[in-house]
Structures are given as C-alpha cells and as structure tokens.
Design a protein around this motif. Sequence first.
Motif, PDB file in Angstrom:
ATOM      1  N   ILE A 185       0.800  10.335   1.307  1.00 51.92           N
ATOM      2  CA  ILE A 185       1.976   9.542   0.939  1.00 51.92           C
ATOM      3  C   ILE A 185       3.063   9.785   1.978  1.00 51.92           C
ATOM      4  CG2 ILE A 185       3.618   8.989  -0.900  1.00 51.92           C
ATOM      5  CD1 ILE A 185       1.796  10.718  -2.784  1.00 51.92           C
ATOM      6  N   ASP A 186       3.569   8.716   2.574  1.00 54.66           N
ATOM      7  CA  ASP A 186       4.674   8.840   3.522  1.00 54.66           C
ATOM      8  C   ASP A 186       5.982   8.922   2.748  1.00 54.66           C
ATOM      9  OD1 ASP A 186       3.055   8.765   5.800  1.00 54.66           O
ATOM     10  OD2 ASP A 186       3.070   6.576   5.830  1.00 54.66           O
ATOM     11  N   LEU A 187       6.682  10.041   2.881  1.00 57.25           N
ATOM     12  CA  LEU A 187       7.905  10.294   2.121  1.00 57.25           C
ATOM     13  C   LEU A 187       9.097  10.511   3.032  1.00 57.25           C
ATOM     14  CD1 LEU A 187       6.477  12.801  -0.530  1.00 57.25           C
ATOM     15  CD2 LEU A 187       6.870  10.344  -0.800  1.00 57.25           C
ATOM     16  N   THR A 188      10.264  10.257   2.489  1.00 54.50           N
ATOM     17  CA  THR A 188      11.516  10.571   3.168  1.00 54.50           C
ATOM     18  C   THR A 188      12.441  11.259   2.175  1.00 54.50           C
ATOM     19  OG1 THR A 188      12.472   8.418   2.626  1.00 54.50           O
ATOM     20  CG2 THR A 188      11.395   8.620   4.777  1.00 54.50           C
ATOM     21  N   GLU A 189      13.344  12.085   2.704  1.00 54.54           N
ATOM     22  CA  GLU A 189      14.379  12.719   1.890  1.00 54.54           C
ATOM     23  C   GLU A 189      15.656  12.755   2.700  1.00 54.54           C
ATOM     24  OE1 GLU A 189      13.456  16.405  -0.214  1.00 54.54           O
ATOM     25  OE2 GLU A 189      11.322  16.079   0.216  1.00 54.54           O
ATOM     26  N   LEU A 190      16.715  12.205   2.136  1.00 57.96           N
ATOM     27  CA  LEU A 190      18.021  12.241   2.783  1.00 57.96           C
ATOM     28  C   LEU A 190      18.759  13.504   2.373  1.00 57.96           C
ATOM     29  CD1 LEU A 190      19.178   8.543   2.280  1.00 57.96           C
ATOM     30  CD2 LEU A 190      18.348   9.609   4.377  1.00 57.96           C
ATOM     31  N   VAL A 191      19.344  14.173   3.356  1.00 64.28           N
ATOM     32  CA  VAL A 191      20.057  15.420   3.099  1.00 64.28           C
ATOM     33  C   VAL A 191      21.457  15.315   3.711  1.00 64.28           C
ATOM     34  CG1 VAL A 191      20.050  17.925   3.404  1.00 64.28           C
ATOM     35  CG2 VAL A 191      17.879  16.687   3.166  1.00 64.28           C
ATOM     36  N   ARG A 192      22.469  15.478   2.861  1.00 63.14           N
ATOM     37  CA  ARG A 192      23.850  15.463   3.324  1.00 63.14           C
ATOM     38  C   ARG A 192      24.308  16.902   3.522  1.00 63.14           C
ATOM     39  NH1 ARG A 192      27.098  12.080  -0.281  1.00 63.14           N
ATOM     40  NH2 ARG A 192      26.751  13.753  -1.758  1.00 63.14           N
ATOM     41  N   VAL A 193      24.901  17.177   4.677  1.00 67.50           N
ATOM     42  CA  VAL A 193      25.447  18.494   4.981  1.00 67.50           C
ATOM     43  C   VAL A 193      26.952  18.321   5.171  1.00 67.50           C
ATOM     44  CG1 VAL A 193      25.380  20.469   6.546  1.00 67.50           C
ATOM     45  CG2 VAL A 193      23.281  19.163   6.094  1.00 67.50           C
ATOM     46  N   GLU A 194      27.728  19.039   4.352  1.00 64.11           N
ATOM     47  CA  GLU A 194      29.181  18.927   4.391  1.00 64.11           C
ATOM     48  C   GLU A 194      29.811  20.287   4.624  1.00 64.11           C
ATOM     49  OE1 GLU A 194      30.518  15.843   1.135  1.00 64.11           O
ATOM     50  OE2 GLU A 194      28.956  17.144   0.315  1.00 64.11           O
ATOM     51  N   GLN A 195      30.867  20.302   5.407  1.00 63.62           N
ATOM     52  CA  GLN A 195      31.641  21.525   5.623  1.00 63.62           C
ATOM     53  C   GLN A 195      32.518  21.774   4.402  1.00 63.62           C
ATOM     54  OE1 GLN A 195      31.563  23.638   8.490  1.00 63.62           O
ATOM     55  NE2 GLN A 195      32.606  24.957   7.036  1.00 63.62           N
ATOM     56  N   LYS A 251       0.847  -1.184   0.000  1.00 63.98           N
ATOM     57  CA  LYS A 251       0.000   0.000   0.000  1.00 63.98           C
ATOM     58  C   LYS A 251       0.886   1.239   0.000  1.00 63.98           C
ATOM     59  CE  LYS A 251      -3.567  -2.444   2.545  1.00 63.98           C
ATOM     60  NZ  LYS A 251      -4.319  -2.535   3.791  1.00 63.98           N
ATOM     61  N   PRO A 252       1.245   1.738  -1.189  1.00 61.89           N
ATOM     62  CA  PRO A 252       2.168   2.870  -1.240  1.00 61.89           C
ATOM     63  C   PRO A 252       1.566   4.212  -0.807  1.00 61.89           C
ATOM     64  CG  PRO A 252       1.533   2.219  -3.448  1.00 61.89           C
ATOM     65  CD  PRO A 252       0.940   1.207  -2.505  1.00 61.89           C
ATOM     66  N   PHE A 253       0.239   4.290  -0.727  1.00 61.53           N
ATOM     67  CA  PHE A 253      -0.396   5.506  -0.221  1.00 61.53           C
ATOM     68  C   PHE A 253      -1.820   5.198   0.200  1.00 61.53           C
ATOM     69  CE2 PHE A 253      -1.090   5.655  -4.826  1.00 61.53           C
ATOM     70  CZ  PHE A 253      -2.442   5.910  -4.928  1.00 61.53           C
ATOM     71  N   THR A 254      -2.428   6.153   0.898  1.00 62.56           N
ATOM     72  CA  THR A 254      -3.830   6.025   1.278  1.00 62.56           C
ATOM     73  C   THR A 254      -4.595   7.197   0.675  1.00 62.56           C
ATOM     74  OG1 THR A 254      -3.500   7.254   3.337  1.00 62.56           O
ATOM     75  CG2 THR A 254      -3.267   4.852   3.442  1.00 62.56           C
ATOM     76  N   PHE A 255      -5.906   7.085   0.630  1.00 63.89           N
ATOM     77  CA  PHE A 255      -6.717   8.191   0.138  1.00 63.89           C
ATOM     78  C   PHE A 255      -8.060   8.217   0.829  1.00 63.89           C
ATOM     79  CE2 PHE A 255      -8.066   4.719  -2.540  1.00 63.89           C
ATOM     80  CZ  PHE A 255      -9.406   4.950  -2.762  1.00 63.89           C
ATOM     81  N   GLU A 256      -8.659   9.399   0.795  1.00 72.57           N
ATOM     82  CA  GLU A 256     -10.027   9.610   1.263  1.00 72.57           C
ATOM     83  C   GLU A 256     -10.741  10.423   0.201  1.00 72.57           C
ATOM     84  OE1 GLU A 256     -10.353  11.264   5.199  1.00 72.57           O
ATOM     85  OE2 GLU A 256      -8.532  10.242   5.833  1.00 72.57           O
ATOM     86  N   SER A 257     -12.024  10.223   0.093  1.00 70.37           N
ATOM     87  CA  SER A 257     -12.784  10.954  -0.909  1.00 70.37           C
ATOM     88  C   SER A 257     -14.158  11.316  -0.364  1.00 70.37           C
ATOM     89  CB  SER A 257     -12.939  10.102  -2.178  1.00 70.37           C
ATOM     90  OG  SER A 257     -13.640  10.807  -3.168  1.00 70.37           O
ATOM     91  N   GLU A 258     -14.581  12.501  -0.703  1.00 67.53           N
ATOM     92  CA  GLU A 258     -15.934  12.936  -0.379  1.00 67.53           C
ATOM     93  C   GLU A 258     -16.678  13.152  -1.694  1.00 67.53           C
ATOM     94  OE1 GLU A 258     -18.386  16.658   1.649  1.00 67.53           O
ATOM     95  OE2 GLU A 258     -16.201  16.594   1.814  1.00 67.53           O
ATOM     96  N   LEU A 259     -17.718  12.375  -1.913  1.00 66.01           N
ATOM     97  CA  LEU A 259     -18.519  12.516  -3.127  1.00 66.01           C
ATOM     98  C   LEU A 259     -19.385  13.757  -2.993  1.00 66.01           C
ATOM     99  CD1 LEU A 259     -19.559   8.796  -3.591  1.00 66.01           C
ATOM    100  CD2 LEU A 259     -17.658  10.010  -4.653  1.00 66.01           C
ATOM    101  N   LEU A 260     -19.209  14.689  -3.929  1.00 64.52           N
ATOM    102  CA  LEU A 260     -19.963  15.943  -3.881  1.00 64.52           C
ATOM    103  C   LEU A 260     -21.281  15.828  -4.637  1.00 64.52           C
ATOM    104  CD1 LEU A 260     -16.958  18.359  -4.450  1.00 64.52           C
ATOM    105  CD2 LEU A 260     -17.994  17.652  -2.274  1.00 64.52           C
TER     106      LEU A 260
END
Length: 160
Positions: free
Chosen positions: A105-115, A85-94
């Motif tokens: 969607i649950d996401l991650t991002e790796l960030v490298r910090v260098e001097q 299950k790569p994501f979830t959703f909800e919907s309201e029918l109008l």
Amino acid sequence: MKKLDTLRAHLLASVPEIGNSPEKMEIFVDKGDVAVRAGSLSFEYSYTASVWVQDYSGSVDNLLVPILAWIAANQPDLFEKGDRKPFTFESELLDAETCDITISIDLTELVRVEQQPNGLKVTHLPEPVMNDAFAGVPTGTNLWAGLIDEGTGMVEIVTR
C-alpha cells in the motif's frame, strides 16, 4: 510513521486468523522518502507499506475487505486514483488451504513541525475528508469485525 501502527492494530482486531496468531504477520516499509515543506521543518512521509501474512488459511476476502476499510479511513485518496487500485498483492500458494500473501500500500503522512517556546512541536496531521462516493457504507476502522463466508457465494459483513 503512525499509520503502520494503526494498520497493525486494525488487522489484529479485524482478521481472526491474524488476531489468533499475530506472529504470522509482519508489517514493514519497502521504500520510503521524505519531502520537505518550503520554509519550514514540516514534511511528508511517502512510503510503501508491506503487510506480509504467512501460512494464511482464511478466505482472502476476510483479509482484503478490512484492508479496504482501513484505507478508506486512513488514506482515502487511494480510492480516488484513476486506476481504481488502492493496493497490490502477491500470493504464494503453499498447499490447497494455505498461502503466504503480501499486500503493498502506497501511503503518505503529513507532519507539521512548529517552533514552540520550549522546543519543537511535531504533529501528524489527519487525512483530508474524502467525498462520500459510497453513501451509507461504513468506513471507520473499528467497525469491521471480520467476514463470514458460509459457502453461499455471498460475503456477510459483521460489525461490532
């Protein structure tokens, strides 16, 4: 958080209903945190991205398949989760033809910090390459132009 920008650009280009009315889509972070890397300033963003589309009148397939394509290219580990299950959703029918839909969607991002001699260098690292579980299936975010459902029960993928 660079992934939110690429997700927005991808949906604007891939989903005609959104591209024609971009004001109907909002992307935001519901919750997030930062995990630091031991012994450095490098870190990892971890957050739930929410895509909210208002008054959506297209086929839900036309929205979900481009999101799956974006995930395959930008967060491929979600396809390797045990629950599939790569994501979830909800919907309201109008009404009979429109709905509001929220995709999370649950996401991650790796960030490298260098001097560096003149200060700090911040680099957002690319995602690791996913094992090719679906040989021959395109996963690039710019490949999807949308879907066409002609009432046949089949969904045709149209590429640029």
